[in-house]
Each structure stands twice: as structure tokens, then as C-alpha cells.
Write a protein that holds these residues in place. Sequence first.
Motif, PDB file in Angstrom:
ATOM      1  N   GLY A   8       0.819  -1.203   0.000  1.00 46.93           N
ATOM      2  CA  GLY A   8       0.000   0.000   0.000  1.00 46.93           C
ATOM      3  C   GLY A   8       0.850   1.249   0.000  1.00 46.93           C
ATOM      4  O   GLY A   8       2.091   1.199  -0.059  1.00 46.93           O
ATOM      5  N   GLU A   9       0.190   2.384   0.044  1.00 46.09           N
ATOM      6  CA  GLU A   9       0.871   3.675   0.007  1.00 46.09           C
ATOM      7  C   GLU A   9       1.309   4.087   1.414  1.00 46.09           C
ATOM      8  O   GLU A   9       0.510   4.092   2.349  1.00 46.09           O
ATOM      9  CB  GLU A   9      -0.039   4.739  -0.582  1.00 46.09           C
ATOM     10  N   TYR A  10       2.585   4.428   1.536  1.00 48.71           N
ATOM     11  CA  TYR A  10       3.134   4.979   2.781  1.00 48.71           C
ATOM     12  C   TYR A  10       3.752   6.335   2.457  1.00 48.71           C
ATOM     13  O   TYR A  10       4.622   6.434   1.579  1.00 48.71           O
ATOM     14  CB  TYR A  10       4.196   4.054   3.375  1.00 48.71           C
ATOM     15  N   SER A  11       3.290   7.349   3.164  1.00 51.44           N
ATOM     16  CA  SER A  11       3.822   8.689   2.900  1.00 51.44           C
ATOM     17  C   SER A  11       5.279   8.809   3.315  1.00 51.44           C
ATOM     18  O   SER A  11       6.060   9.524   2.693  1.00 51.44           O
ATOM     19  CB  SER A  11       2.981   9.735   3.640  1.00 51.44           C
ATOM     20  N   ASN A  12       5.650   8.086   4.389  1.00 56.63           N
ATOM     21  CA  ASN A  12       7.020   8.145   4.902  1.00 56.63           C
ATOM     22  C   ASN A  12       7.617   6.729   4.892  1.00 56.63           C
ATOM     23  O   ASN A  12       7.047   5.806   5.476  1.00 56.63           O
ATOM     24  CB  ASN A  12       7.044   8.705   6.326  1.00 56.63           C
ATOM     25  N   VAL A  13       8.744   6.594   4.254  1.00 58.69           N
ATOM     26  CA  VAL A  13       9.457   5.319   4.185  1.00 58.69           C
ATOM     27  C   VAL A  13      10.899   5.547   4.610  1.00 58.69           C
ATOM     28  O   VAL A  13      11.554   6.479   4.112  1.00 58.69           O
ATOM     29  CB  VAL A  13       9.416   4.704   2.767  1.00 58.69           C
ATOM     30  N   GLU A  14      11.378   4.718   5.517  1.00 59.14           N
ATOM     31  CA  GLU A  14      12.760   4.825   5.979  1.00 59.14           C
ATOM     32  C   GLU A  14      13.434   3.463   5.837  1.00 59.14           C
ATOM     33  O   GLU A  14      12.871   2.437   6.232  1.00 59.14           O
ATOM     34  CB  GLU A  14      12.821   5.292   7.436  1.00 59.14           C
ATOM     35  N   VAL A  15      14.631   3.479   5.272  1.00 58.11           N
ATOM     36  CA  VAL A  15      15.417   2.262   5.088  1.00 58.11           C
ATOM     37  C   VAL A  15      16.545   2.276   6.109  1.00 58.11           C
ATOM     38  O   VAL A  15      17.419   3.146   6.066  1.00 58.11           O
ATOM     39  CB  VAL A  15      15.987   2.166   3.655  1.00 58.11           C
ATOM     40  N   LEU A  16      16.528   1.328   7.030  1.00 58.04           N
ATOM     41  CA  LEU A  16      17.541   1.234   8.083  1.00 58.04           C
ATOM     42  C   LEU A  16      18.568   0.168   7.688  1.00 58.04           C
ATOM     43  O   LEU A  16      18.193  -0.936   7.274  1.00 58.04           O
ATOM     44  CB  LEU A  16      16.910   0.876   9.423  1.00 58.04           C
ATOM     45  N   TYR A  17      19.849   0.483   7.845  1.00 56.86           N
ATOM     46  CA  TYR A  17      20.912  -0.413   7.398  1.00 56.86           C
ATOM     47  C   TYR A  17      22.184  -0.147   8.189  1.00 56.86           C
ATOM     48  O   TYR A  17      22.270   0.831   8.950  1.00 56.86           O
ATOM     49  CB  TYR A  17      21.182  -0.210   5.905  1.00 56.86           C
ATOM     50  N   ASN A  18      23.177  -1.013   8.007  1.00 60.40           N
ATOM     51  CA  ASN A  18      24.499  -0.830   8.610  1.00 60.40           C
ATOM     52  C   ASN A  18      25.419  -0.160   7.597  1.00 60.40           C
ATOM     53  O   ASN A  18      25.717  -0.737   6.548  1.00 60.40           O
ATOM     54  CB  ASN A  18      25.087  -2.185   9.041  1.00 60.40           C
ATOM     55  N   LYS A  19      25.844   1.054   7.903  1.00 58.56           N
ATOM     56  CA  LYS A  19      26.716   1.798   7.000  1.00 58.56           C
ATOM     57  C   LYS A  19      28.172   1.398   7.218  1.00 58.56           C
ATOM     58  O   LYS A  19      28.651   1.356   8.347  1.00 58.56           O
ATOM     59  CB  LYS A  19      26.548   3.300   7.241  1.00 58.56           C
ATOM     60  N   PHE A  20      28.849   1.112   6.122  1.00 55.78           N
ATOM     61  CA  PHE A  20      30.261   0.745   6.175  1.00 55.78           C
ATOM     62  C   PHE A  20      31.092   2.001   6.408  1.00 55.78           C
ATOM     63  O   PHE A  20      31.079   2.928   5.597  1.00 55.78           O
ATOM     64  CB  PHE A  20      30.669   0.060   4.866  1.00 55.78           C
ATOM     65  N   VAL A  62      37.102  -1.828  10.095  1.00 54.08           N
ATOM     66  CA  VAL A  62      36.937  -2.300  11.472  1.00 54.08           C
ATOM     67  C   VAL A  62      35.716  -1.708  12.158  1.00 54.08           C
ATOM     68  O   VAL A  62      35.496  -1.951  13.350  1.00 54.08           O
ATOM     69  CB  VAL A  62      38.197  -1.977  12.310  1.00 54.08           C
ATOM     70  N   SER A  63      34.897  -0.940  11.445  1.00 58.57           N
ATOM     71  CA  SER A  63      33.756  -0.320  12.115  1.00 58.57           C
ATOM     72  C   SER A  63      32.597  -0.135  11.146  1.00 58.57           C
ATOM     73  O   SER A  63      32.776  -0.059   9.920  1.00 58.57           O
ATOM     74  CB  SER A  63      34.153   1.036  12.717  1.00 58.57           C
ATOM     75  N   PHE A  64      31.407  -0.047  11.710  1.00 59.38           N
ATOM     76  CA  PHE A  64      30.177   0.233  10.979  1.00 59.38           C
ATOM     77  C   PHE A  64      29.240   0.967  11.930  1.00 59.38           C
ATOM     78  O   PHE A  64      29.460   0.973  13.140  1.00 59.38           O
ATOM     79  CB  PHE A  64      29.524  -1.055  10.475  1.00 59.38           C
ATOM     80  N   GLU A  65      28.196   1.566  11.382  1.00 59.63           N
ATOM     81  CA  GLU A  65      27.229   2.268  12.220  1.00 59.63           C
ATOM     82  C   GLU A  65      25.838   2.170  11.615  1.00 59.63           C
ATOM     83  O   GLU A  65      25.673   2.281  10.397  1.00 59.63           O
ATOM     84  CB  GLU A  65      27.630   3.730  12.404  1.00 59.63           C
ATOM     85  N   PRO A  66      24.808   1.958  12.438  1.00 60.10           N
ATOM     86  CA  PRO A  66      23.430   1.934  11.921  1.00 60.10           C
ATOM     87  C   PRO A  66      23.048   3.307  11.358  1.00 60.10           C
ATOM     88  O   PRO A  66      23.254   4.329  12.007  1.00 60.10           O
ATOM     89  CB  PRO A  66      22.599   1.573  13.156  1.00 60.10           C
ATOM     90  N   SER A  67      22.480   3.321  10.163  1.00 60.03           N
ATOM     91  CA  SER A  67      22.082   4.560   9.499  1.00 60.03           C
ATOM     92  C   SER A  67      20.738   4.348   8.817  1.00 60.03           C
ATOM     93  O   SER A  67      20.174   3.255   8.870  1.00 60.03           O
ATOM     94  CB  SER A  67      23.146   5.007   8.487  1.00 60.03           C
ATOM     95  N   LYS A  68      20.242   5.402   8.146  1.00 61.30           N
ATOM     96  CA  LYS A  68      18.953   5.265   7.465  1.00 61.30           C
ATOM     97  C   LYS A  68      18.875   6.184   6.255  1.00 61.30           C
ATOM     98  O   LYS A  68      19.541   7.235   6.190  1.00 61.30           O
ATOM     99  CB  LYS A  68      17.796   5.543   8.418  1.00 61.30           C
ATOM    100  N   PHE A  69      18.059   5.749   5.269  1.00 56.78           N
ATOM    101  CA  PHE A  69      17.685   6.559   4.127  1.00 56.78           C
ATOM    102  C   PHE A  69      16.217   6.933   4.279  1.00 56.78           C
ATOM    103  O   PHE A  69      15.397   6.128   4.725  1.00 56.78           O
ATOM    104  CB  PHE A  69      17.841   5.789   2.805  1.00 56.78           C
ATOM    105  N   SER A  70      15.866   8.136   3.896  1.00 54.09           N
ATOM    106  CA  SER A  70      14.468   8.541   3.824  1.00 54.09           C
ATOM    107  C   SER A  70      14.028   8.516   2.364  1.00 54.09           C
ATOM    108  O   SER A  70      14.704   9.073   1.489  1.00 54.09           O
ATOM    109  CB  SER A  70      14.277   9.948   4.405  1.00 54.09           C
ATOM    110  N   VAL A  71      12.910   7.859   2.114  1.00 55.24           N
ATOM    111  CA  VAL A  71      12.375   7.728   0.759  1.00 55.24           C
ATOM    112  C   VAL A  71      10.983   8.351   0.742  1.00 55.24           C
ATOM    113  O   VAL A  71      10.176   8.111   1.650  1.00 55.24           O
ATOM    114  CB  VAL A  71      12.302   6.258   0.318  1.00 55.24           C
ATOM    115  N   PHE A  72      10.690   9.141  -0.295  1.00 57.86           N
ATOM    116  CA  PHE A  72       9.419   9.856  -0.378  1.00 57.86           C
ATOM    117  C   PHE A  72       8.567   9.287  -1.502  1.00 57.86           C
ATOM    118  O   PHE A  72       9.086   8.862  -2.546  1.00 57.86           O
ATOM    119  CB  PHE A  72       9.675  11.348  -0.608  1.00 57.86           C
TER     120      PHE A  72
END
Length: 288
Positions: free
Chosen positions: A168-180, A184-194
Amino acid sequence: MFRLGASQVARSVGAQTRNYATLREIEMRLKSIKNIEKITKTMKIVASTRLNKAQRAMTASRVFNKTDAEFYENTEPAAVEDAKTLLIVVSSDKGLCGSIHTQIAKSARKRFQDLNGAADIVTVGDKVKAQLMRTHSDNLKLSFSGVGKEAPNFYEVSLIADEITKLGEYSNVEVLYNKFVSAVSFEPSKFSVFDAAALQKAPGLSKYEIDNEETTSEFAEFSLANSILSAMAEGYASEISARRNAMDNASKNAGDMINSYTILYNRSRQAVITNELVDIITGASSLE
């Protein structure tokens, strides 16, 4: 006197039996640790080989994602307030890579809490699905498995994006992932999709020659697939790097255990030999 000698012989035989059993157990334990060390070293080599390929795929995906980010920066679309958000949490099916799955699951729970529970969840990967099922099973709408074995490609991601759009339609979409971040390290990050509606209302859309809803709708679909591709590529590189580091640490720990058990084995073996010599000398002295 004869009974006393017999009891001493019995105790001596029992002590030797226990020493031999302990020695055998240490030997088997040492052999098992050496086999584990071989496995972890092999897995580290495999991860190191795959890391270069994963980084190339990640670098290629960042080029397309950078273009999307520039478009959003110029058009300035805004998230719709008081609207349900779709959280797409990207992970994989494979383990033995440290806390990488736990960190992204923790980040997803925190984001869900920040949204006051007004969100649905889609998981990519069995590991994060298993963790979120324990706490947010009612909000989990869709999950994908069989990912993370190889570097992601756009065909695979487009199929995932098509299934997500069917929710269905979502006005706000966020993609959560582990950024390289580094090897030796990574950090949780997110993309915003419209979605297309948010793009139509964007104040900076006039900067581009886009004057129909079909174009914005197609771009919204492409942007969703592109964001998932970037997230999976970043997560794949982070996972391979984390697995290499985990296997390296496991190999070092196995090496330390091998040294400790080798010393223990040698000491136990020397103790057994010493006891046998004592028994032989004692028996020879009693015959004199």
C-alpha cells in the motif's frame, strides 16, 4: 601388612587411571581447538577475499544514491506529519559476524519507539527478522530471506521493492541499514524515501522538467529500489568486514587456548610419567 600393601596398590592404580583419563581428555580438547582454529582461519581468508568485491559493489551503489540525495536536496520534499511510517530494516541470513545484526535490530526498535509505534516493519534477512519478531511481531508486515549470500544486484532489489509497494501507500518510508565506515567499524544509518505525492508537493520540483504524476511515481519507485540496493550493498560490506574481524579474533583466542592446553597437557604427561617412575622404583625397592 599384606592388606595395607594391596590397598596402596589399588590407590596407585586408581590414581594412574584418573591421570590417564585426564590426559586423554586434554588431548581430545586440544585436538578440537586446533580444528576450530583451522576453520576460523579459513573463514577469515574467505571473508578477506570477498571484502574487495563487496567494497566495489558498495562504491558503485553510492554513486546512484548520491544522485538521489542531490535530487531530494534540491526539491526539498517534506515528510508527512502524523502519517504511518514504513521501516525497511536491512540485514542478512548469515551469522558469525559479531554484533552487526543486533545493532541494526536495536536501532530499529529505537526508531520505532521514537515514532510512538506508528510504523509498520519490513525485514530483509532472517537474522533481523528473528530479533524483531520477539518484540514487534504485530507490526511486522513482510519479510525477505535468502539474501546476503552474494553482493546485491538491481534485479534482486527490484523484486523486493515490487513486493513492498504491494503493501500500500506509505507517505514516509525509511530504510535502516548498517553503513560501512571502515574495515573495522560500521554504524546503523537510514535513508528517507518519499512517495509520489510528497514529490508533487515538493517546493523545488520546478527546478526540474517534471510536469506529470507518472514521472514522479516512476521516480519514487526507482528511488525506493535504489535506496534498498545501497542499503544492502553497505550492509553486505559491513557484514563481510565484521565476519573477517570476528574470525580473526576467534583464531587468536583459539591460539591462546592451544598454548594453554599444550602446557597443561605437557605437565599432565610429565606427572603421569613421574608417577609411573615412582611406582617402578618403589616396587624395585620392596624386592630388595
